[in-house]
Enzyme design. Structure first.
Site, PDB file in Angstrom:
ATOM      1  CG  HIS A  55      18.308  46.377  45.469  1.00 38.18           C
ATOM      2  ND1 HIS A  55      18.999  47.240  44.486  1.00 38.18           N
ATOM      3  CD2 HIS A  55      17.066  46.171  44.817  1.00 38.18           C
ATOM      4  CE1 HIS A  55      18.420  47.376  43.262  1.00 38.18           C
ATOM      5  NE2 HIS A  55      17.286  46.586  43.529  1.00 38.18           N
ATOM      6  N   PRO A  58      14.417  51.584  35.702  1.00 37.65           N
ATOM      7  CG  PRO A  58      14.592  51.910  37.940  1.00 37.65           C
ATOM      8  CD  PRO A  58      13.661  51.436  36.845  1.00 37.65           C
ATOM      9  CB  SER A  71       0.566  45.311  31.825  1.00 39.19           C
ATOM     10  OG  SER A  71       1.699  46.083  32.631  1.00 39.19           O
ATOM     11  CG  HIS A 128      10.249  44.662  36.983  1.00 34.47           C
ATOM     12  ND1 HIS A 128      10.864  44.028  36.147  1.00 34.47           N
ATOM     13  CD2 HIS A 128      11.040  45.066  37.764  1.00 34.47           C
ATOM     14  CE1 HIS A 128      12.149  43.873  36.470  1.00 34.47           C
ATOM     15  NE2 HIS A 128      12.253  44.975  37.487  1.00 34.47           N
TER      16      HIS A 128
HETATM   17  C1  HEM Z   1      16.176  52.333  41.908  1.00 35.98           C
HETATM   18  C2  HEM Z   1      16.340  51.517  41.019  1.00 35.98           C
HETATM   19  C3  HEM Z   1      16.398  50.150  40.661  1.00 35.98           C
HETATM   20  C4  HEM Z   1      17.437  49.482  39.894  1.00 35.98           C
HETATM   21  C5  HEM Z   1      18.439  50.088  39.138  1.00 35.98           C
HETATM   22  C6  HEM Z   1      17.325  48.019  40.224  1.00 35.98           C
HETATM   23  C7  HEM Z   1      17.899  47.073  39.501  1.00 35.98           C
HETATM   24  C8  HEM Z   1      17.916  45.770  39.890  1.00 35.98           C
HETATM   25  C9  HEM Z   1      18.743  44.671  39.257  1.00 35.98           C
HETATM   26  C10 HEM Z   1      19.792  44.891  38.246  1.00 35.98           C
HETATM   27  C11 HEM Z   1      18.584  43.671  40.011  1.00 35.98           C
HETATM   28  C12 HEM Z   1      19.236  42.309  39.637  1.00 35.98           C
HETATM   29  C13 HEM Z   1      18.517  41.575  38.580  1.00 35.98           C
HETATM   30  C14 HEM Z   1      19.477  40.272  38.241  1.00 35.98           C
HETATM   31  O1  HEM Z   1      20.545  40.618  37.943  1.00 35.98           O
HETATM   32  O2  HEM Z   1      18.916  39.165  38.298  1.00 35.98           O
HETATM   33  C15 HEM Z   1      17.627  43.982  40.910  1.00 35.98           C
HETATM   34  C16 HEM Z   1      17.138  42.858  42.121  1.00 35.98           C
HETATM   35  C17 HEM Z   1      16.065  43.302  42.725  1.00 35.98           C
HETATM   36  N1  HEM Z   1      15.245  44.529  42.936  1.00 35.98           N
HETATM   37 FE1  HEM Z   1      15.957  46.318  41.964  1.00 35.98          FE
HETATM   38  N2  HEM Z   1      15.975  47.864  41.185  1.00 35.98           N
HETATM   39  C18 HEM Z   1      15.840  49.170  41.261  1.00 35.98           C
HETATM   40  C19 HEM Z   1      14.555  49.456  42.210  1.00 35.98           C
HETATM   41  C20 HEM Z   1      13.911  48.314  42.855  1.00 35.98           C
HETATM   42  C21 HEM Z   1      12.736  48.575  43.560  1.00 35.98           C
HETATM   43  C22 HEM Z   1      11.879  49.926  43.785  1.00 35.98           C
HETATM   44  C23 HEM Z   1      12.359  47.376  44.117  1.00 35.98           C
HETATM   45  C24 HEM Z   1      11.156  47.089  44.711  1.00 35.98           C
HETATM   46  C25 HEM Z   1      10.557  47.844  45.642  1.00 35.98           C
HETATM   47  C26 HEM Z   1      13.269  46.497  43.738  1.00 35.98           C
HETATM   48  C27 HEM Z   1      13.425  45.053  44.189  1.00 35.98           C
HETATM   49  C28 HEM Z   1      14.322  44.086  43.770  1.00 35.98           C
HETATM   50  C29 HEM Z   1      14.640  42.811  44.247  1.00 35.98           C
HETATM   51  C30 HEM Z   1      13.665  42.469  45.507  1.00 35.98           C
HETATM   52  C31 HEM Z   1      15.686  42.156  43.693  1.00 35.98           C
HETATM   53  C32 HEM Z   1      16.092  40.817  43.932  1.00 35.98           C
HETATM   54  C33 HEM Z   1      15.242  40.035  42.962  1.00 35.98           C
HETATM   55  C34 HEM Z   1      15.367  38.572  43.292  1.00 35.98           C
HETATM   56  O3  HEM Z   1      16.108  37.921  44.152  1.00 35.98           O
HETATM   57  O4  HEM Z   1      15.011  37.701  42.594  1.00 35.98           O
HETATM   58  N3  HEM Z   1      14.328  47.041  42.972  1.00 35.98           N
HETATM   59  N4  HEM Z   1      17.276  45.278  40.801  1.00 35.98           N
END
Ligand code: HEM
Ligand SMILES: *[C@@H]1O[C@H](CO)[C@@H](O)[C@H](O)[C@H]1NC(C)=O
Ligand SMILES: *[C@@H]1O[C@H](CO)[C@@H](O)[C@H](O)[C@H]1NC(C)=O
Ligand SMILES: *[C@@H]1O[C@H](CO)[C@@H](O)[C@H](O)[C@H]1NC(C)=O
Ligand SMILES: *[C@@H]1O[C@H](CO)[C@@H](O)[C@H](O)[C@H]1NC(C)=O
Ligand SMILES: CC(=O)N[C@H]1CO[C@H](CO)[C@@H](O)[C@@H]1O
Length: 345
Positions: free
Chosen positions: A201, A171, A84, A74
């Protein structure tokens, strides 16, 4: 030893070392001002302090691994990796900081980064290491995923990103792969990058509102029926505030199982599952599902790339004394909104 033997031995040694460090993306050119050895003399213990402390932190709360990886993502996507996202809007600045925008529903782990900053500054002095650099190193050390060198030398930003800028730059999980590819191409990521980034993920959770549109009113046909029923149990209504693992096979292990999930129609978010439905990315998903080494290689490449997005270097920005506050009082709201509007969140 004859000279040519010596040369050959040295040559062999170099080849062996290069092989051992095979996951290093050191071939990548760095943004001007960043370096692989930035703190080598000013804070030689930096990486060992963080590595040691992160082991303890994750042992206590494995969920923080995902949270901390996501903080770096983020930070980088919204106005560059300038820390930030860490700024606290409530005291000195506008309430309208990244922390209060809806996509950050589950962002946590800020206190871990601040604690590390305290430890590092105690060892190497105040103003020695930036919060944005600490965040980047933490993202690597939190996950137990592939090891790699992190380019360093980022400076911390002086401005907040507005809520609108945050929304525009993160995204959306609700859009098909086509939109994701278009959005991320504008940030210089290709299809392989997008699939590798999504592989993050393989750890962590999502809250119901991030995926219930796939369950109600009608069930998304690209989701396995049994899996859908499980998720309906977790989220009986669209507004249930429960969580499910993003990778059901090994939710706390940074591996390639997320891609195996996708091949079995067990991806949680639309943006996840569609990577396997869409012809442009399907083969990449499969290649990562059958070869974890390949996924790790591409993940390292893309993390090093992401970690250099719009960084501040040299005399730009500052090195914060507290990660949640800029050093001087009064916070300036960035008025720059780059990126593209996402359809919804
Ligand atoms: C490609 C586009 C991406 C989308 C659309 C996306 C979207 C999301 C969404 C909607 C969640 C769940 C949030 C929630 O409901 O609490 C999530 C969780 C997460 N995202 Fe992504 N994300 C993307 C890319 C990334 C990238 C690039 C990373 C890190 C390099 C990342 C790491 C994570 C992690 C580790 C979680 C789990 C967070 C937790 O368990 O606290 N995501 N993401
Ligand atoms: C943020 O976006 C909303 C909706 O597009 C708009 O109504 C509002 O004026 C924007 N706020 C700022 C400060 O730009
Ligand atoms: C959702 O759950 C989280 C913790 O799991 C909690 O911090 C948050 O306040 C909840 N949100 C709502 C709207 O109930
Ligand atoms: C897996 O990927 C690695 C890295 O690209 C490659 O060297 C290796 O040959 C691949 N393994 C198989 C079985 O294809
Ligand atoms: C910053 O803080 C100092 C001392 O705490 C105060 O005198 C000054 O007026 C403040 N400046 C702004 C712009 O708030
Ligand atoms: C953890 C956190 O800060 N969550 C916030 C995410 O955004 C919503 C909506 O703006 C806030 O209400 C939460 O407090």
């Amino acid at each position: 030893m004859p000279f040519h033997t010596l040369v050959m031995s040295v040559g062999l040694l170099v080849v062996m070392i290069m092989h051992l460090k095979g996951l290093d993306a050191q071939q990548q050119p760095l943004v001007k001002g960043l370096s692989w050895k930035y703190y080598e003399s000013s804070c030689p213990k930096l990486e060992s302090i963080i590595r040691k402390q992160m082991e303890k932190v994750i042992k206590k709360d494995v969920g923080l691994a995902a949270a901390l990886l996501r903080v770096h993502f983020h930070d980088c996507f919204v106005q560059g990796c300038d820390g930030s996202v860490l700024l606290d809007g409530s005291a000195s600045g506008p309430v309208d900081s990244e922390k209060t925008a809806p996509p950050n529903l589950s962002l946590r782990g800020f206190e871990v980064i601040e604690d590390l900053r305290r430890r590092v500054h105690k060892q190497c002095g105040p103003s020695s290491v930036s919060c944005s650099d600490i965040t980047a190193i933490v993202a690597r050390d939190a996950t137990g995923g592939p090891d790699y060198s992190v380019p360093l030398g980022r400076r911390d930003g002086l401005t907040f990103a507005t809520r609108n800028a945050t929304l525009a730059n993160l995204p959306s999980p609700f859009v098909p792969t086509g939109s994701l590819l278009t959005n991320l191409a504008a940030k210089n990521f290709d299809a392989t990058d997008v699939v590798a980034l999504s592989g993050a993920h393989t750890i962590g959770v999502a809250h119901c509102p991030s995926f219930t549109q796939r369950l109600y009113p009608t069930q998304d046909t690209t989701m396995d029926k049994t899996f859908a029923n499980t998720l309906k149990g977790v989220c009986p209504t669209t507004s249930t505030n429960a969580t499910t693992f993003l990778d059901l096979r090994s939710p706390n292990v940074f591996d390639n199982k997320y891609f195996v999930d996708l091949m079995n129609k067990q991806g949680v978010l639309t943006s996840d599952q569609d990577l396997y439905t869409d012809k442009r990315t399907r083969a990449i998903v499969t290649s990562f599902a059958v070869n974890q080494t390949l996924f790790f290689e591409k993940f390292v490449d893309v993390m090093v790339k992401m970690g250099q997005m719009q960084v501040l270097t040299g005399t730009q920005g500052e090195i914060r004394n507290t990660c949640s506050k800029r050093n001087s009082n009064g916070s300036v709201i960035s008025t720059v909104v780059e990126g593209h509007d996402i359809e919804s969140f």
